[in-house]
Design an enzyme around this catalytic site. Structure first.
Site, PDB file in Angstrom:
ATOM      1  N   ASP A  62       0.876  -1.167   0.000  1.00 10.26           N
ATOM      2  CA  ASP A  62       0.000   0.000   0.000  1.00 10.26           C
ATOM      3  C   ASP A  62       0.912   1.215   0.000  1.00 10.26           C
ATOM      4  O   ASP A  62       1.577   1.501   0.999  1.00 10.26           O
ATOM      5  CB  ASP A  62      -0.895  -0.014   1.238  1.00 10.26           C
ATOM      6  N   TYR A 156      -6.406  15.718  -7.433  1.00  7.66           N
ATOM      7  CA  TYR A 156      -5.580  14.994  -8.402  1.00  7.66           C
ATOM      8  C   TYR A 156      -4.640  15.966  -9.114  1.00  7.66           C
ATOM      9  O   TYR A 156      -3.448  15.688  -9.278  1.00  7.66           O
ATOM     10  CB  TYR A 156      -6.469  14.279  -9.409  1.00  7.66           C
TER      11      TYR A 156
END
Length: 253
Positions: A62, A156
């Site tokens: 992760d 983003y």
């Protein structure tokens, strides 16, 4: 073979561009640590690569967690003896949320994966590569959204602009140490990065997709993998701190 016996770590290797890169690198003789939070895609990829000249192994990671990122890179060194190439490919979208609609939770999740994960990996990789006489190469997958203001939502966009800046900084800082760091900024590519979007912003979608009709065509994951291979190999030995746009000319308009 351009990467014969080179050791590469690729994040987000279970699908899309990461999967295409991993397969291409193995076909060029590399020893690849294919990292992903979900094993299924990488397990399928490993079975497909059985007859290729390189080697590929899976590592669960992760990228938003520093300990797992560092363990991923340390695993590559323990398994194969060194680290030549790092590709920071893992990333997520942000539901096209403009800043007025961004929640703290969404902002933190996007930044943790798209930016902090890249920093964690680059920091550990540089530490490893400085101890190697051959140095190393880092490739960060940014985005056209890291060069222009409205290819995605606020989180983003901010994360990918930051990845571009981080790439340039690393490239210059370590240029004399044999470490090259470059970024690829894909435009629209056929991947599954958008599948995680849930209830995207109506305003964000309207604004971000307003110029989509100007895009000459959608790219393929394999085309981005070819750019990554170039940056990972000695063919690009003079290229450092660069940001390569791979968008079929969309941003040239």
């Amino acid at each position: 073979m351009k990467l014969l016996n080179e050791v590469a770590v690729i994040t987000g290797a279970g699908s899309g561009m990461g999967r295409a890169m991993a397969r291409l690198f193995v076909s060029e003789g590399a020893k690849v640590v294919a990292a992903d939070i979900v094993p299924k895609g990488v397990e399928e990829l490993i079975s497909e690569c059985g007859d290729l000249p390189g080697e590929i192994v899976y590592c669960k990671a992760d990228v938003s967690k520093r300990a797992e990122v560092e363990a991923m890179l340390d695993f590559a060194v323990e398994k194969f003896g060194n680290l030549d190439i790092l590709v920071n490919n893992a990333g997520i979208m942000d539901n096209m949320m403009p800043v007025g609609e961004v929640s703290d939770e969404l902002w933190d999740r996007v930044m943790n994966i798209n930016l902090k994960g890249v920093m964690f990996a680059c920091r550990r990789a540089v530490d490893i590569m400085l101890g190697q006489s051959a140095g190393g190469r880092i490739i960060n997958i940014a985005s056209l959204g890291g060069l222009q203001g409205c290819r995605a939502g606020a989180a983003y966009t901010a994360s990918k602009f930051a990845v571009v800046g981080l790439t340039r900084n690393i490239g210059y800082m370590y240029a004399a140490k044999g470490i090259r760091c470059n970024a690829i900024c894909p435009g629209a590519v056929e991947t599954n990065i958008g599948t995680g979007m849930r209830e995207p912003s109506e305003l964000g979608m309207e604004r971000a997709l307003g110029g989509i009709n100007l895009n000459p065509r959608i790219g393929a994951s394999g085309e981005i993998a070819n750019v990554a291979l170039f940056l990972a190999s000695n063919d690009s030995s003079i290229i450092n701190g660069a940001v390569i746009t791979a968008d079929s000319g969309w941003s040239a308009y």
